[in-house]
Write an enzyme that holds these catalytic residues in place. Structure first.
Site, PDB file in Angstrom:
ATOM      1  N   GLU A  82       1.259  -1.196  -0.066  1.00 54.73           N
ATOM      2  CA  GLU A  82       0.010  -0.445   0.573  1.00 54.73           C
ATOM      3  C   GLU A  82       0.615   0.891  -0.022  1.00 54.73           C
ATOM      4  O   GLU A  82      -0.045   2.775   0.129  1.00 54.73           O
ATOM      5  CB  GLU A  82      -0.327  -0.008   1.259  1.00 54.73           C
ATOM      6  N   GLU A 113       7.911 -21.905   7.046  1.00 51.62           N
ATOM      7  CA  GLU A 113       7.829 -21.449   8.191  1.00 51.62           C
ATOM      8  C   GLU A 113       9.196 -21.899   9.124  1.00 51.62           C
ATOM      9  O   GLU A 113       9.667 -20.842  10.069  1.00 51.62           O
ATOM     10  CB  GLU A 113       6.486 -21.076   9.123  1.00 51.62           C
TER      11      GLU A 113
END
Length: 274
Positions: A82, A113
């Site tokens: 953004e 992960e």
């Protein structure tokens, strides 16, 4: 860490949820969510320390990296993605990395992960250097992908921070600047996409927004460098110019089209008026 307590895995304060009406469920969730901003507020000194240390590095050409897995990784990517449209920054200045790569944004990648070395490999692909900053995001504070990346980055002299929801976590110990947001047990036990995720989103908003203000991407309270990529943003920019320069809508729109950004129009027309 013998005294490490995983609040994020503690039982919810609410039980027998399947017996609740929809309204009861929503009120209970809302009551828990209200605790989040207060918990984030307690972390402002740590967030301040990060932004103040990050600003000169960023102005020297350094970049801001977010690393995370699952929800945490997605939130980092969301914040990074953004920045270009909102503040007109190049796409390579704030970068979000997720365990498992881009395909993990939409679909979980099993065991991604759990690799302690992969985050540093991912960072090295960007020719990471001493002016760069790495922020690890992990609700548990134990995610191997994040821990490995933060430890390696700190060993190389980079500025590091860790956003976690468990106090005294390995991530807090590994990062130069720990940001420990204690939101308490989740509404659904262990579902850290809820309060933990909300708190992470708020902290990321604060880091990136404060940084953008400090480096001059905001004037007054306006996004004067935003990309004019759709009609809504063109209209917003036009109204910014109307307010700032006293122009009518048509004149402001023409100026925006001529100069290509709110900031350039303000600079050009402000000088003419001066």
């Amino acid at each position: 860490m013998a005294d490490y307590r995983k609040i994020t895995e503690e039982p919810s304060l609410h039980d027998a949820l399947e017996t609740c009406s929809v309204t009861e469920l929503l009120h209970k969730m809302n009551a828990e969510d209200r605790k989040v901003p207060e918990a984030v507020g307690q972390c402002i000194p740590a967030i301040t320390r990060l932004v103040e240390a990050l600003e000169p590095r960023f102005l020297s050409g350094g970049r801001l990296f977010y690393i995370g897995a699952g929800t945490s990784g997605r939130l980092g990517i969301l914040d990074a993605s953004e920045i270009p449209p909102t503040y007109g920054m190049p796409h390579d200045r704030v970068i979000g990395l997720i365990a498992g790569g881009d395909r993990a944004i939409r679909k979980a990648v099993e065991h991604a992960e759990d690799d302690t070395r992969q985050a540093w490999k991912d960072l090295q692909a960007f020719d990471i250097g001493e002016n760069d900053t790495v922020v690890g995001i992990a609700a548990s504070g134990t995610t191997p992908y994040v821990l490995g990346g933060i430890r390696a980055a700190r060993e190389q002299g980079l500025l590091t921070a860790g956003i976690t929801n468990n106090p005294g976590s390995p991530l807090a110990a590994a990062a130069e600047i720990p940001i420990e947001v204690e939101v308490g047990p989740e509404f659904i036990t262990g579902s850290t996409r809820m309060k933990c995720g909300t708190s992470q989103k708020l902290v990321l908003n604060m880091i990136s927004t404060a940084l953008m203000v400090r480096i001059g991407r905001v004037q007054g309270n306006k996004m004067v460098h935003m990309q004019l990529s759709n009609n809504k943003l063109i209209d917003r920019g036009t109204r910014y110019l109307m307010e700032s320069l006293g122009l009518n809508y048509e004149a402001a729109g023409s100026a925006l089209q001529q100069y290509g950004s709110v900031q350039k129009a303000l600079e050009a027309l402000g000088k003419k008026r001066g």
